[in-house]
Design a protein around this motif. Structure first.
Motif, PDB file in Angstrom:
ATOM      1  N   HIS A  37      47.569 -27.310  88.703  1.00  0.00           N
ATOM      2  CA  HIS A  37      47.673 -28.689  88.220  1.00  0.00           C
ATOM      3  C   HIS A  37      46.574 -28.949  87.200  1.00  0.00           C
ATOM      4  N   PHE A  38      46.887 -29.721  86.174  1.00  0.00           N
ATOM      5  CA  PHE A  38      45.885 -30.155  85.195  1.00  0.00           C
ATOM      6  C   PHE A  38      46.181 -31.608  84.846  1.00  0.00           C
ATOM      7  N   ALA A  39      45.143 -32.427  84.832  1.00  0.00           N
ATOM      8  CA  ALA A  39      45.293 -33.835  84.459  1.00  0.00           C
ATOM      9  C   ALA A  39      44.091 -34.255  83.625  1.00  0.00           C
ATOM     10  N   ALA A  40      44.313 -35.165  82.697  1.00  0.00           N
ATOM     11  CA  ALA A  40      43.232 -35.681  81.858  1.00  0.00           C
ATOM     12  C   ALA A  40      43.475 -37.168  81.608  1.00  0.00           C
ATOM     13  N   GLU A  41      42.390 -37.908  81.477  1.00  0.00           N
ATOM     14  CA  GLU A  41      42.475 -39.332  81.158  1.00  0.00           C
ATOM     15  C   GLU A  41      41.356 -39.697  80.201  1.00  0.00           C
ATOM     16  N   TRP A  42      41.709 -40.445  79.167  1.00  0.00           N
ATOM     17  CA  TRP A  42      40.729 -40.885  78.161  1.00  0.00           C
ATOM     18  C   TRP A  42      40.606 -42.399  78.233  1.00  0.00           C
ATOM     19  N   PHE A  43      39.366 -42.872  78.249  1.00  0.00           N
ATOM     20  CA  PHE A  43      39.076 -44.306  78.253  1.00  0.00           C
ATOM     21  C   PHE A  43      38.432 -44.671  76.920  1.00  0.00           C
ATOM     22  N   ALA A  44      38.958 -45.689  76.265  1.00  0.00           N
ATOM     23  CA  ALA A  44      38.423 -46.141  74.974  1.00  0.00           C
ATOM     24  C   ALA A  44      37.085 -46.867  75.184  1.00  0.00           C
ATOM     25  N   PRO A  45      36.232 -46.876  74.159  1.00  0.00           N
ATOM     26  CA  PRO A  45      34.968 -47.608  74.279  1.00  0.00           C
ATOM     27  C   PRO A  45      35.192 -49.121  74.207  1.00  0.00           C
ATOM     28  N   LEU A  46      34.244 -49.857  74.761  1.00  0.00           N
ATOM     29  CA  LEU A  46      34.214 -51.318  74.637  1.00  0.00           C
ATOM     30  C   LEU A  46      32.875 -51.715  74.044  1.00  0.00           C
ATOM     31  N   SER A  47      32.896 -52.504  72.996  1.00  0.00           N
ATOM     32  CA  SER A  47      31.646 -52.970  72.416  1.00  0.00           C
ATOM     33  C   SER A  47      30.999 -54.008  73.337  1.00  0.00           C
ATOM     34  N   THR A  48      29.739 -54.296  73.117  1.00  0.00           N
ATOM     35  CA  THR A  48      28.985 -55.208  73.975  1.00  0.00           C
ATOM     36  C   THR A  48      29.605 -56.604  73.976  1.00  0.00           C
ATOM     37  N   TYR A  49      29.759 -57.167  75.171  1.00  0.00           N
ATOM     38  CA  TYR A  49      30.311 -58.519  75.328  1.00  0.00           C
ATOM     39  C   TYR A  49      29.615 -59.201  76.498  1.00  0.00           C
ATOM     40  N   VAL A  50      29.731 -60.521  76.575  1.00  0.00           N
ATOM     41  CA  VAL A  50      29.107 -61.300  77.641  1.00  0.00           C
ATOM     42  C   VAL A  50      30.052 -61.348  78.843  1.00  0.00           C
ATOM     43  N   LEU A  58      19.268 -65.012  81.827  1.00  0.00           N
ATOM     44  CA  LEU A  58      20.093 -64.455  82.893  1.00  0.00           C
ATOM     45  C   LEU A  58      21.520 -64.137  82.460  1.00  0.00           C
ATOM     46  N   ARG A  59      21.799 -64.163  81.173  1.00  0.00           N
ATOM     47  CA  ARG A  59      23.116 -63.805  80.645  1.00  0.00           C
ATOM     48  C   ARG A  59      23.394 -62.327  80.963  1.00  0.00           C
ATOM     49  N   VAL A  60      24.612 -62.027  81.395  1.00  0.00           N
ATOM     50  CA  VAL A  60      24.969 -60.660  81.778  1.00  0.00           C
ATOM     51  C   VAL A  60      25.876 -60.050  80.700  1.00  0.00           C
ATOM     52  N   PHE A  61      25.462 -58.881  80.192  1.00  0.00           N
ATOM     53  CA  PHE A  61      26.210 -58.161  79.161  1.00  0.00           C
ATOM     54  C   PHE A  61      26.803 -56.884  79.747  1.00  0.00           C
ATOM     55  N   ASP A  62      27.822 -56.351  79.079  1.00  0.00           N
ATOM     56  CA  ASP A  62      28.389 -55.058  79.456  1.00  0.00           C
ATOM     57  C   ASP A  62      28.933 -54.381  78.209  1.00  0.00           C
ATOM     58  N   SER A  63      28.991 -53.071  78.247  1.00  0.00           N
ATOM     59  CA  SER A  63      29.636 -52.265  77.207  1.00  0.00           C
ATOM     60  C   SER A  63      29.963 -50.913  77.833  1.00  0.00           C
ATOM     61  N   MET A  64      30.867 -50.183  77.207  1.00  0.00           N
ATOM     62  CA  MET A  64      31.266 -48.881  77.743  1.00  0.00           C
ATOM     63  C   MET A  64      31.462 -47.891  76.613  1.00  0.00           C
ATOM     64  N   LYS A  65      31.021 -46.663  76.863  1.00  0.00           N
ATOM     65  CA  LYS A  65      31.270 -45.579  75.913  1.00  0.00           C
ATOM     66  C   LYS A  65      32.627 -44.967  76.233  1.00  0.00           C
ATOM     67  N   ASN A  66      33.186 -44.226  75.271  1.00  0.00           N
ATOM     68  CA  ASN A  66      34.456 -43.564  75.562  1.00  0.00           C
ATOM     69  C   ASN A  66      34.201 -42.399  76.515  1.00  0.00           C
ATOM     70  N   VAL A  67      35.193 -42.121  77.357  1.00  0.00           N
ATOM     71  CA  VAL A  67      35.060 -41.096  78.396  1.00  0.00           C
ATOM     72  C   VAL A  67      36.343 -40.281  78.446  1.00  0.00           C
ATOM     73  N   LEU A  68      36.201 -38.966  78.584  1.00  0.00           N
ATOM     74  CA  LEU A  68      37.342 -38.085  78.803  1.00  0.00           C
ATOM     75  C   LEU A  68      37.127 -37.390  80.146  1.00  0.00           C
ATOM     76  N   MET A  69      38.044 -37.611  81.070  1.00  0.00           N
ATOM     77  CA  MET A  69      37.960 -36.986  82.400  1.00  0.00           C
ATOM     78  C   MET A  69      39.050 -35.929  82.487  1.00  0.00           C
ATOM     79  N   ARG A  70      38.665 -34.736  82.968  1.00  0.00           N
ATOM     80  CA  ARG A  70      39.629 -33.640  83.137  1.00  0.00           C
ATOM     81  C   ARG A  70      39.586 -33.143  84.573  1.00  0.00           C
ATOM     82  N   HIS A  71      40.750 -32.853  85.110  1.00  0.00           N
ATOM     83  CA  HIS A  71      40.856 -32.349  86.483  1.00  0.00           C
ATOM     84  C   HIS A  71      41.810 -31.165  86.479  1.00  0.00           C
ATOM     85  N   SER A  72      41.421 -30.129  87.164  1.00  0.00           N
ATOM     86  CA  SER A  72      42.345 -28.999  87.370  1.00  0.00           C
ATOM     87  C   SER A  72      42.143 -28.486  88.778  1.00  0.00           C
ATOM     88  N   PHE A  73      43.213 -28.117  89.395  1.00  0.00           N
ATOM     89  CA  PHE A  73      43.144 -27.595  90.763  1.00  0.00           C
ATOM     90  C   PHE A  73      44.400 -26.817  91.073  1.00  0.00           C
TER      91      PHE A  73
END
Length: 91
Positions: A37-50, A76-91
């Motif tokens: 089995h092989f699986a992969a998932e890509w998550f797009a980045p999110l720029s900084t937001y409140v 006390l304002r809370v920010f978040d952002s995310m980088k792009n991620v590629l996850m791969r699984h094989s088994f």
């Protein structure tokens, strides 16, 4: 510098965003007893937001060098952002 600031405010709206993602997978039968089995998932980045914006309110930050009122909406304002991620699984 490490500090602790608290200005409890209940019922504030929260704006949490989930990134766009794409996934795919494949399965290959090598023999009657073996599957690969092989699986992969890509998550797009999110720029900084409140995520959460507190209401304005004055409080004292416990720092002996700068004891002065601060604004909750700014500190006390809370920010978040995310980088792009590629996850791969094989088994």
């Amino acid at each position: 510098m490490i500090f602790c600031a608290s200005d409890r405010q209940e019922g504030l709206p929260v704006n949490y965003r989930s990134p766009f993602s794409i996934s795919a997978g494949i399965e290959y039968k090598i023999s009657d007893e073996t599957l690969v089995h092989f699986a992969a998932e890509w998550f797009a980045p999110l720029s900084t937001y409140v995520v959460m914006q507190p209401e304005e309110g004055k409080f004292i930050l416990n720092n002996p060098a700068t004891i002065k009122p601060r604004d909750s909406a700014e500190l006390l304002r809370v920010f978040d952002s995310m980088k792009n991620v590629l996850m791969r699984h094989s088994f």
